[in-house]
Design a protein around this motif. Sequence first.
Motif, mmCIF file in Angstrom:
data_model
loop_
_atom_site.group_PDB
_atom_site.id
_atom_site.type_symbol
_atom_site.label_atom_id
_atom_site.label_comp_id
_atom_site.label_asym_id
_atom_site.label_seq_id
_atom_site.Cartn_x
_atom_site.Cartn_y
_atom_site.Cartn_z
ATOM 1 N N PRO A 1 0.807 -1.228 0.000
ATOM 2 C CA PRO A 1 0.000 0.000 0.000
ATOM 3 C C PRO A 1 0.837 1.273 0.000
ATOM 4 C CG PRO A 1 -0.864 -1.563 1.613
ATOM 5 C CD PRO A 1 0.433 -2.123 1.105
ATOM 6 N N GLU A 2 2.017 1.224 0.600
ATOM 7 C CA GLU A 2 2.827 2.440 0.661
ATOM 8 C C GLU A 2 3.250 2.902 -0.719
ATOM 9 O OE1 GLU A 2 6.085 2.147 3.366
ATOM 10 O OE2 GLU A 2 4.826 1.308 4.950
ATOM 11 N N ASN A 3 3.285 1.980 -1.647
ATOM 12 C CA ASN A 3 3.681 2.343 -3.002
ATOM 13 C C ASN A 3 2.527 2.279 -3.995
ATOM 14 O OD1 ASN A 3 6.533 2.965 -2.768
ATOM 15 N ND2 ASN A 3 6.710 0.832 -2.094
ATOM 16 N N ALA A 4 1.307 2.163 -3.478
ATOM 17 C CA ALA A 4 0.152 2.110 -4.379
ATOM 18 C C ALA A 4 0.036 3.414 -5.148
ATOM 19 C CB ALA A 4 -1.121 1.858 -3.574
ATOM 20 N N MET A 5 -0.428 3.325 -6.412
ATOM 21 C CA MET A 5 -0.559 4.527 -7.215
ATOM 22 C C MET A 5 -1.838 5.288 -6.891
ATOM 23 S SD MET A 5 1.088 3.147 -10.726
ATOM 24 C CE MET A 5 1.519 4.752 -11.408
ATOM 25 N N SER A 6 -2.763 4.643 -6.205
ATOM 26 C CA SER A 6 -3.922 5.385 -5.700
ATOM 27 C C SER A 6 -4.528 4.631 -4.537
ATOM 28 C CB SER A 6 -4.979 5.607 -6.794
ATOM 29 O OG SER A 6 -5.521 4.405 -7.219
ATOM 30 N N ASP A 7 -5.146 5.385 -3.637
ATOM 31 C CA ASP A 7 -5.886 4.832 -2.502
ATOM 32 C C ASP A 7 -5.056 3.956 -1.573
ATOM 33 O OD1 ASP A 7 -8.143 6.154 -3.189
ATOM 34 O OD2 ASP A 7 -9.230 4.416 -3.938
ATOM 35 N N GLY A 8 -3.751 4.164 -1.551
ATOM 36 C CA GLY A 8 -2.932 3.377 -0.641
ATOM 37 C C GLY A 8 -3.398 3.505 0.802
ATOM 38 N N ALA A 9 -3.837 4.677 1.177
ATOM 39 C CA ALA A 9 -4.186 4.920 2.581
ATOM 40 C C ALA A 9 -5.330 4.053 3.067
ATOM 41 C CB ALA A 9 -4.536 6.393 2.778
ATOM 42 N N SER B 1 -6.063 0.887 1.658
ATOM 43 C CA SER B 1 -5.916 -0.502 1.209
ATOM 44 C C SER B 1 -5.334 -1.386 2.309
ATOM 45 C CB SER B 1 -4.992 -0.565 -0.012
ATOM 46 O OG SER B 1 -5.556 0.143 -1.093
ATOM 47 N N LEU B 2 -5.836 -2.604 2.353
ATOM 48 C CA LEU B 2 -5.306 -3.593 3.288
ATOM 49 C C LEU B 2 -4.197 -4.398 2.628
ATOM 50 C CD1 LEU B 2 -8.538 -5.112 4.878
ATOM 51 C CD2 LEU B 2 -7.125 -3.209 5.689
ATOM 52 N N LYS B 3 -3.243 -4.828 3.416
ATOM 53 C CA LYS B 3 -2.267 -5.795 2.924
ATOM 54 C C LYS B 3 -2.939 -7.165 2.878
ATOM 55 C CE LYS B 3 1.667 -3.234 4.650
ATOM 56 N NZ LYS B 3 2.832 -3.161 5.511
ATOM 57 N N ASP C 1 1.973 12.746 -4.359
ATOM 58 C CA ASP C 1 0.745 12.047 -4.007
ATOM 59 C C ASP C 1 0.742 11.821 -2.494
ATOM 60 O OD1 ASP C 1 -1.562 10.568 -3.999
ATOM 61 O OD2 ASP C 1 -1.024 9.464 -5.819
ATOM 62 N N GLU D 1 -1.094 10.094 -0.625
ATOM 63 C CA GLU D 1 -1.363 8.747 -0.136
ATOM 64 C C GLU D 1 -0.106 7.909 -0.054
ATOM 65 O OE1 GLU D 1 -4.014 7.623 -3.065
ATOM 66 O OE2 GLU D 1 -5.742 8.623 -2.180
ATOM 67 N N GLN D 2 0.738 8.082 -1.065
ATOM 68 C CA GLN D 2 1.953 7.273 -1.094
ATOM 69 C C GLN D 2 2.726 7.404 0.197
ATOM 70 O OE1 GLN D 2 4.984 7.085 -4.139
ATOM 71 N NE2 GLN D 2 3.457 7.747 -5.610
ATOM 72 N N ARG E 1 0.942 6.587 3.851
ATOM 73 C CA ARG E 1 0.846 5.210 4.278
ATOM 74 C C ARG E 1 2.138 4.657 4.870
ATOM 75 N NH1 ARG E 1 -2.564 0.762 3.578
ATOM 76 N NH2 ARG E 1 -1.553 -0.762 4.896
#
Lengths: 337, 337, 337, 337
Positions: free
Chosen positions: C303-311, C313-315, D49, D51-52, D55
């Motif tokens: 999630p820390e490197n997600a391009m969107s909605d990382g905050a 997202s669950l692992k 971003d 969110e990145q 998180r």
Amino acid sequence: MIIVMKKGATTREIANVTARVEQLGRQVHLSEGEERAIIGVVGDGRPLDREQIGRMSGVEEIVPILRPFKLASRDFRPQDTLVRLDGFSAGDAGVVVIAGPCAVEDRVQLLETAHAVKEAGAKVLRGGAFKPRTSPYSFQGMGLEGLKLLAEARQETGLLVITEVMSPERVPLVSTYADILQIGARNMQNYALLHAAGESQKPVLLKRGMMSTMEELLMSAEYILSHGNDRLLLCERGIRTFEHYTRNTLDINAVPMLKQLTHLPVFVDPSHGTGKWDLVGPVARAAIAAGADGVMIEVHPDPENAMSDGAQSLKPERFAQLMIELRAVAEAVGRTL
Amino acid sequence: MIIVMKKGATTREIANVTARVEQLGRQVHLSEGEERAIIGVVGDGRPLDREQIGRMSGVEEIVPILRPFKLASRDFRPQDTLVRLDGFSAGDAGVVVIAGPCAVEDRVQLLETAHAVKEAGAKVLRGGAFKPRTSPYSFQGMGLEGLKLLAEARQETGLLVITEVMSPERVPLVSTYADILQIGARNMQNYALLHAAGESQKPVLLKRGMMSTMEELLMSAEYILSHGNDRLLLCERGIRTFEHYTRNTLDINAVPMLKQLTHLPVFVDPSHGTGKWDLVGPVARAAIAAGADGVMIEVHPDPENAMSDGAQSLKPERFAQLMIELRAVAEAVGRTL
Amino acid sequence: MIIVMKKGATTREIANVTARVEQLGRQVHLSEGEERAIIGVVGDGRPLDREQIGRMSGVEEIVPILRPFKLASRDFRPQDTLVRLDGFSAGDAGVVVIAGPCAVEDRVQLLETAHAVKEAGAKVLRGGAFKPRTSPYSFQGMGLEGLKLLAEARQETGLLVITEVMSPERVPLVSTYADILQIGARNMQNYALLHAAGESQKPVLLKRGMMSTMEELLMSAEYILSHGNDRLLLCERGIRTFEHYTRNTLDINAVPMLKQLTHLPVFVDPSHGTGKWDLVGPVARAAIAAGADGVMIEVHPDPENAMSDGAQSLKPERFAQLMIELRAVAEAVGRTL
Amino acid sequence: MIIVMKKGATTREIANVTARVEQLGRQVHLSEGEERAIIGVVGDGRPLDREQIGRMSGVEEIVPILRPFKLASRDFRPQDTLVRLDGFSAGDAGVVVIAGPCAVEDRVQLLETAHAVKEAGAKVLRGGAFKPRTSPYSFQGMGLEGLKLLAEARQETGLLVITEVMSPERVPLVSTYADILQIGARNMQNYALLHAAGESQKPVLLKRGMMSTMEELLMSAEYILSHGNDRLLLCERGIRTFEHYTRNTLDINAVPMLKQLTHLPVFVDPSHGTGKWDLVGPVARAAIAAGADGVMIEVHPDPENAMSDGAQSLKPERFAQLMIELRAVAEAVGRTL
């Protein structure tokens, strides 16, 4: 009141509902459509409690027809109520300007502001002695000392004085110093306070809660009016919405809407309604253009050092300039200031 | 707190701001970027007043970093606060159910309800003796007589009693009859009342205002906690939104969010949160699944004839059934009931 | 529909209104009370346009009685609609879990997530190929490439695939790759898109707009149903309120309320509904306890490197743990998962 | 952007975050306070971003400093943008009035209205050919036939023509008939449509969504501006709140606030903003007093028989009277009309 029965409600359910309504002293008009029955409740007096009937078997929905406020309504009193103050009235052609600091902080601050707003044309001086604060750690106002300074400012300038009262047991004290009692937005539904303000027979300015509908504002007005106290001013001061660039969203629609619904004067507070001093001027002009009977504006000689609401306070010279603008708008809509 | 300076703020403006901050006893970390300067304010103690500095020349925005509440925060007290009641606590593994009528109406109604909810497993009896009503024409509660009936119901059933107190001068009276003082949504920011409830040292259930943020709820909690009274329960009871199919929108997110922010127990009132009796069950189950420490449910033996809130009250047999469902959900999330 | 005439409306005004209603093919029931006349409109067919009559002289208010949606209503189809998918249905006792990343980012990310959620018990894989973004400068999705990766993930895992379609001309393309079309919150009232999705005859998951009432959601459902496409899932995903500690306010009341109003399955998206990954679990449990037919959860391996909605997202390991919790709650309310 | 670390974040966590920021090409200013560390991110370019980084382990909160819009901002272009239309501009001292029916219904209705509003002083004729309707059963507009009638009305009166376009593939068609493309509130975040409107190089009037923030409005403007199309007008048309006496709550604060934030002209639609014809006049006056560059008003020769929005439409004679009032207010604030 209209009672909408469920699709498929039985004859017995319909009969039970009509019997209950008649037992409460009203007449019934029953319309049985192809899909469902609708029961119109006719007869004067106060509205029935929706909930009582809404819970009966077979009832889908209760639709109120009459507004739940009475003494505050235009139906009850079609003419505008003029609230007589000292040598002038609110609610007539003259737009009334209330101005002054958020909180009374000291003698110099208050008197300097009072002289400045008087000279610019304000009729009433505002200033908080008891301050409702979200945080217990914030400045809570000067209390009695603040009331005395307000009285002194009135003595010196001839301005009337308005200040907030926050609890019923303080109404007598505040009434001895202030000309107009202010009930703040957070207390709009503090019913014990509304009763006490009604009984006081002092003029009252009642602010709309930041989370309250116009209907609720008028219901709270009803509490005051029901004590025979009709020297009552309503004040729109911004409602809470999802928008966060401004502190509140000033509900400009409320000005003409309230003027239709009620005979009471309608004021606007653009300082709290925007939360930003550089929006106060445009929105104050808008309020008058929309038909407000008065505006209430925060003025502070040194906003950077104000103990509260500095961000939304005007300096005296900016306020004097705004008064010129407001006068032009007032005249453009057939009012004076 | 972080102070964001305007693009193009002068060196002098920046120096003025840093001087002011230091004068208030804090340290300053200045970051001068290509576009604008940012001033970090460091040092302990209570947050500075945003407005004071926000109004200074050259300042664009003030960004608070610390939460404005302290005693209520998890940072201040990391462990869950257990509010000891009579032989049990709120805030531990046991989910506490409060149930009873919206208003005390008469002896038979109250005792019948009390026995029924006791038998179904409730620990606390609710019932309003003083009722806050939007309309001055609605039933305002039985007053002292209602308090006496509540005390009698406690005597008979062993249930604890919770009832609402609406003004500071009534706190002593209500405290002699009730085990827990309820502060209602409309009074969440009635600061005089919060002070009085804090001083009383009685357990308090504080309801979130229908248009108050969680932050404001915790600030109001701070008023009570600052009197050393930490037997405090918070209660989510629905907020006001644009949706009109339900009376309020129950903020289920508030349950886990508040549990993160504060050490205080979190209750949920699905009766006011939905306004419809047939939604109360599903939403009560949801509250417990989300981690609530208790629920507060309106029960009335004859909702069709209730003097208030009939539309959202459960009949005793429906409540008993719901208790079975709630127990199953509580166990599924590792709690008891 | 009920037409409330103004106090003092003339006989002629009343006659004009009744004539107009009859001319539109309906019957009229007139109730003349002491204060005002009320006209009930009876007769089947679609509701009349409120505005037309609301504007006639002497009319005070129009009160709609029937819900404005028809095909979506329980009145129209009392039984639950089961939406058959591939070997299972949504809307029966089994709770359906949809899981996967907000956006498809690359092959490894997607396949890793797909295998993980499959193993934990999800039935459908989510993943955005075309992303609606507030800012034109944000990542807009992989497009066709993303669709192909989704199809590959289905091939490998046997999961069904759901992905968002954002404009009507893309419906055919997306339909060739996805098993379920998702219509996002921002497009809930994009009528051209609703028509195209209706025509496609593919299963559709329609998200409630963050600014939309339940009634508007059901009206938008009506657009799709009116093409004979009733493989339709509704999804509550949080509404916009004044609260800012969470990204949105998940409307938990909507779950049982929608289940009463409509026969369609109701899903909940706790990821968008809260915006914070550590609230997703409690709120997902609440959704199932309240009666949701399914949940949609964002899962990302990093999630820390997600391009969107990382905050939000669950692992995968946290998601697997949550599935165990959800199963317990589902069983506590008589469902399976 | 400022990164607030959690109380007790480890040195390693802080180092990880600063490394990530630097790897993204920005510089870091680290402030380590007694309670927590704060990391200021400096350096130009588009915002990172949130969110990145939000998180990452140890991060409590991300606080954006820069506004996320760029081309629309006053920082980017300090002078007012004048949108040149046909022989006049929006955004200069002249207030522009757009008027006409909600929907084009037939030739007579449109031409009669066009002549009337032209004579009263309007510069642009509005009229919907494609209508977004909540219900699939409502009148959806005349389509191409309506566009042709609009072109005829332009020919006859010399008024410019504005009409709504609802989907990207219709932009070319609508552009051949209309002088200004309107993007409606429900489509404010229909990104495919925003792109198409940007590419068209036609003037565009972009309405604020009924539950969109000013920031989101400006982000949507950014989509259009990023195609080099800066003939863009913004339009406040009321937001959705809890108040139900009016259809929407017109956000009057948005007028001066947007004028500060952006260089683009700001219009106001008091017809949708109030939903009631008898509030349109006062609120239109307010809009101009607050500094709006134009207003958009619904006018219909026979509102009682209008196919949509009759309740909020003015009759031509009332509109002519309003124009006189608006001119007086415009002059009072130093504008012309």
